[in-house]
Design a protein around this motif. Structure first.
Motif, short mmCIF file in Angstrom:
data_model
loop_
_atom_site.label_atom_id
_atom_site.label_comp_id
_atom_site.label_asym_id
_atom_site.label_seq_id
_atom_site.Cartn_x
_atom_site.Cartn_y
_atom_site.Cartn_z
N LEU A 108 -47.84 -20.74 -0.25
CA LEU A 108 -47.50 -21.19 -1.59
C LEU A 108 -46.34 -22.18 -1.62
O LEU A 108 -46.10 -22.81 -2.64
CB LEU A 108 -47.14 -19.99 -2.48
N ARG A 111 -47.56 -25.73 -2.09
CA ARG A 111 -48.68 -25.85 -3.01
C ARG A 111 -48.29 -26.62 -4.28
O ARG A 111 -47.23 -26.41 -4.85
CB ARG A 111 -49.19 -24.46 -3.41
N GLU A 112 -49.17 -27.52 -4.72
CA GLU A 112 -48.97 -28.27 -5.95
C GLU A 112 -49.75 -27.59 -7.07
O GLU A 112 -50.95 -27.36 -6.96
CB GLU A 112 -49.45 -29.72 -5.78
N PHE A 113 -49.07 -27.29 -8.18
CA PHE A 113 -49.72 -26.62 -9.30
C PHE A 113 -49.94 -27.53 -10.51
O PHE A 113 -50.56 -27.13 -11.48
CB PHE A 113 -48.88 -25.42 -9.74
N ASP A 118 -47.93 -22.00 -18.11
CA ASP A 118 -47.78 -20.67 -17.53
C ASP A 118 -48.42 -19.62 -18.45
O ASP A 118 -48.24 -19.66 -19.67
CB ASP A 118 -46.29 -20.34 -17.35
N ASP A 204 -55.34 -19.58 -10.30
CA ASP A 204 -54.22 -20.51 -10.39
C ASP A 204 -53.06 -19.88 -11.15
O ASP A 204 -51.89 -20.02 -10.77
CB ASP A 204 -54.65 -21.80 -11.09
N ARG A 208 -49.43 -19.29 -9.45
CA ARG A 208 -48.28 -19.94 -10.09
C ARG A 208 -47.20 -18.90 -10.41
O ARG A 208 -46.02 -19.10 -10.13
CB ARG A 208 -48.73 -20.65 -11.37
N TRP A 209 -47.60 -17.77 -10.99
CA TRP A 209 -46.66 -16.71 -11.34
C TRP A 209 -45.95 -16.18 -10.10
O TRP A 209 -44.74 -15.97 -10.09
CB TRP A 209 -47.40 -15.59 -12.06
N ARG A 211 -45.49 -17.71 -7.18
CA ARG A 211 -44.58 -18.70 -6.60
C ARG A 211 -43.29 -18.80 -7.40
O ARG A 211 -42.19 -18.92 -6.85
CB ARG A 211 -45.29 -20.06 -6.54
N LEU A 212 -43.40 -18.74 -8.72
CA LEU A 212 -42.21 -18.82 -9.57
C LEU A 212 -41.26 -17.66 -9.32
O LEU A 212 -40.06 -17.75 -9.57
CB LEU A 212 -42.61 -18.85 -11.05
#
Length: 251
Positions: A108, A111-113, A118, A204, A208-209, A211-212
């Motif tokens: 991650l 990784r590009e999101f 969100d 996704d 995303r969650w 990685r944040l």
């Protein structure tokens, strides 16, 4: 060549992400049992050291009695950590092998999101469990057991739910954040909306969650014959780390 230290770590976070009600050790054999839920992951013998192969028949007989107390068939989860001598014993005794699954992971960090919005996790475990049962068409009687498992998860977790105004729940996923690893569990998409990008969108959201919150890698477990899920995960960059199968005594 399988990276055994990595396997050990993923096995450990996997057990924490999907906790069994009863956990006992026989040497380095981890025996997990759950009276309320018949998940194979929650009801299996999990050998964790390839060098621990003493007294195989005696230990299997002891484990069988524990499983019988729970009304469960003796089941061994065979991973790269299973001693070759135990595998040979099960082979010689004609044990069944089934449900080959893959443990997959994705990096991650790089990784590009993009600029997607969100999606926040929900807090209502009962609502999430109802959605899981509805999408999977499971027995509603499993609600209490599934809620108990989710409530027993100690690492931080996110319950994600997509809903449609007319159809109701369309996708669910549980993300369990354990230090720098995030496990994706209970991932399911309603068959009425498959092929429309709902699964990709949910995945996704989960990544995303994670990685944040500091996850550097995400992992998941998927049955090898689930071709649609495999295509989704490989398309998202997941690759196989190792595989496992379940073994039960022959007739």
């Amino acid at each position: 060549m399988v990276d055994l230290p990595n396997v050990r770590r993923l096995e450990a976070v996997g057990f924490r992400a999907w906790p069994a009600a009863s956990v006992q050790y026989d040497g380095s054999w981890l025996i997990r049992l759950n009276a309320g839920h018949d998940s194979k992951r929650l009801n299996s013998v999990n050998p964790l050291d390839p060098s621990d192969y003493r007294d195989i028949p005696v230990r299997l007989e002891k484990a069988a009695r524990r499983f019988a107390d729970y009304g469960r068939p003796l089941t061994v989860r065979q991973t790269p950590l299973t001693p070759p001598q135990l595998v040979a014993h099960m082979d010689a005794e004609g044990w069944n092998a089934f449900s080959r699954s893959l443990v997959m992971s994705v990096d991650l960090v790089e990784r590009e999101f993009g600029d997607g919005i969100d999606h926040l996790p929900i807090k209502d475990v009962g609502r999430f469990v109802d959605a899981c049962i509805g999408i999977a068409k499971s027995d509603p009687k499993r609600k209490a057991a599934l809620a108990e498992i989710i409530n027993a998860i100690k690492p931080e977790s996110g319950l994600f739910l997509f809903e449609d105004a007319e159809m109701g729940p369309t996708a669910v996923a549980l993300v369990v954040q354990d230090n720098d690893l995030a496990g994706i569990m209970q991932f399911a998409v309603d068959e009425r909306v498959r092929g429309r990008g709902v699964g990709k969108a949910m995945l996704d959201v989960c990544l995303r969650w994670a990685r944040l919150r500091g996850a550097k890698k995400a992992w998941l477990q998927v049955e090898a014959d689930n071709s649609s899920a495999m295509a989704l995960y490989r398309g998202a960059g997941f690759s196989e780390v190792y595989s496992y199968i379940y073994r039960t005594p022959g007739a």
